[in-house]
Design an enzyme around this catalytic site. Structure first.
Site, PDB file in Angstrom:
ATOM      1  N   GLY A  18     -27.348   7.390 -34.733  1.00 12.30           N
ATOM      2  CA  GLY A  18     -27.908   7.198 -33.333  1.00 12.30           C
ATOM      3  C   GLY A  18     -29.230   7.094 -33.555  1.00 12.30           C
ATOM      4  N   ASN A  96     -26.586  12.794 -34.253  1.00 11.24           N
ATOM      5  CA  ASN A  96     -27.257  12.599 -33.013  1.00 11.24           C
ATOM      6  C   ASN A  96     -26.394  11.721 -32.296  1.00 11.24           C
ATOM      7  OD1 ASN A  96     -29.481  12.572 -31.159  1.00 11.24           O
ATOM      8  ND2 ASN A  96     -29.380  10.486 -31.934  1.00 11.24           N
ATOM      9  N   SER A 148     -25.722  19.933 -26.628  1.00 12.26           N
ATOM     10  CA  SER A 148     -26.486  19.995 -25.310  1.00 12.26           C
ATOM     11  C   SER A 148     -26.552  21.251 -24.457  1.00 12.26           C
ATOM     12  CB  SER A 148     -25.950  18.933 -24.370  1.00 12.26           C
ATOM     13  OG  SER A 148     -26.551  19.123 -22.991  1.00 12.26           O
ATOM     14  N   TYR A 161     -18.179  14.843 -21.316  1.00  9.80           N
ATOM     15  CA  TYR A 161     -19.524  15.177 -21.978  1.00  9.80           C
ATOM     16  C   TYR A 161     -19.557  16.586 -22.462  1.00  9.80           C
ATOM     17  CZ  TYR A 161     -24.536  14.763 -23.057  1.00  9.80           C
ATOM     18  OH  TYR A 161     -25.728  15.210 -23.789  1.00  9.80           O
ATOM     19  N   ALA A 163     -17.344  18.913 -22.299  1.00  6.30           N
ATOM     20  CA  ALA A 163     -16.399  19.407 -23.259  1.00  6.30           C
ATOM     21  C   ALA A 163     -16.774  18.776 -24.868  1.00  6.30           C
ATOM     22  CB  ALA A 163     -15.078  18.662 -23.007  1.00  6.30           C
ATOM     23  N   LYS A 165     -19.525  18.287 -26.063  1.00  6.83           N
ATOM     24  CA  LYS A 165     -20.685  18.866 -26.399  1.00  6.83           C
ATOM     25  C   LYS A 165     -20.213  20.534 -26.955  1.00  6.83           C
ATOM     26  CE  LYS A 165     -24.141  15.711 -26.772  1.00  6.83           C
ATOM     27  NZ  LYS A 165     -24.533  15.319 -27.955  1.00  6.83           N
TER      28      LYS A 165
END
Length: 254
Positions: A18, A96, A148, A161, A163, A165
């Site tokens: 990414g 990433n 995050s 999201y 979960a 991270k």
């Protein structure tokens, strides 16, 4: 012909998933400025990827880019093989690649759940697995996973999201136990709110609300996350093992 490498990452080869935009792009450029050659994957972002290659080569380093879906193991493996053929084996991996979908919990579909976990957790897991044997065989390496602060604190409307991270943080700590004795240092970065194309798309009102909650009263810059990545990738990161560094403007203090 690339110039002689200088800096804390001189002679190293970094792979960034990414890497065409946002945090990944900033980290790729910072790695190049620190002396590393850089390979990036991206999701059909050819124009941005080409400009990143130019930015890396302008700094005297070699660069490689390739489209690869981070949620597809066959494409992950193809990227790793192509990057190794172009630049050499991976010394530094920055996982990433990610997406963010905002859906109330009761409306999340199985397809959305699978896509979120595939890109974030599955992609991180299998990209690390692809470079890990080579790192072990060479006696060292760095794996840095982008998590995050929301994987630490949670947030409404982005349950999948958060979960995913949180899973990356757990994966980082578990692999660090296994990899550390073999010379491979595995750590995570959990950024707080950062100025990117994605966050800018949320609008000025959303940004003002977020910034009002932060002790520093501003969102972070991608370069501030890149500085943390260079720390973990270089000599200054030699005693970090299973850490989760969270540059977040005071959103979480721990």
């Amino acid at each position: 012909m690339n110039a002689p490498a200088h800096g804390p990452l001189a002679g190293k080869i970094a792979y960034v998933t990414g890497g065409s935009r946002g945090i990944g792009r900033a980290c790729a450029i910072a790695f190049a400025e620190a002396g590393a050659d850089v390979a990036i994957s991206h999701l059909d972002d050819e124009a941005e990827a080409r400009t990143l290659v130019q930015a890396v080569t302008a700094r005297g380093r070699r660069a490689f880019q390739m489209a690869a879906d981070a949620g597809d193991v066959s494409q992950i493996n193809a990227f790793i093989a192509a990057a190794e053929a172009a630049l050499g084996p991976c010394d530094i991996l920055l996982n990433n690649a990610g997406i963010n979908l905002r859906t109330p919990f009761g409306q999340i579909s199985e397809a959305e759940f699978d896509r979120m976990l595939n890109i974030h957790l599955k992609g991180t897991f299998f990209t690390a697995q692809a470079v890990y044997p080579g790192m072990v065989a060479r006696g060292g390496g760095r794996i840095i996973n982008i998590a995050s602060q929301l994987g630490l604190k949670g947030s409404a409307g982005i349950v999948t999201y958060c979960a995913a991270k949180a899973g990356i943080i757990g994966f980082t700590r578990a692999l660090a136990h296994e990899a550390g004795p073999l010379g491979v240092l595995v750590n995570a970065i959990a950024p707080g709110p950062i100025e990117t194309d994605l966050t800018r798309s949320r609008g000025a009102e959303w940004k003002a609300e977020i910034e009002s909650r932060l002790p520093l009263r501003r969102m972070g810059r991608v370069e501030e996350i890149a500085a943390t990545a260079v720390l973990l990738a270089g000599p200054g990161g030699s005693y970090y093992c299973g850490a989760c560094l969270s540059p977040n403007g005071g959103d979480i203090m721990h």
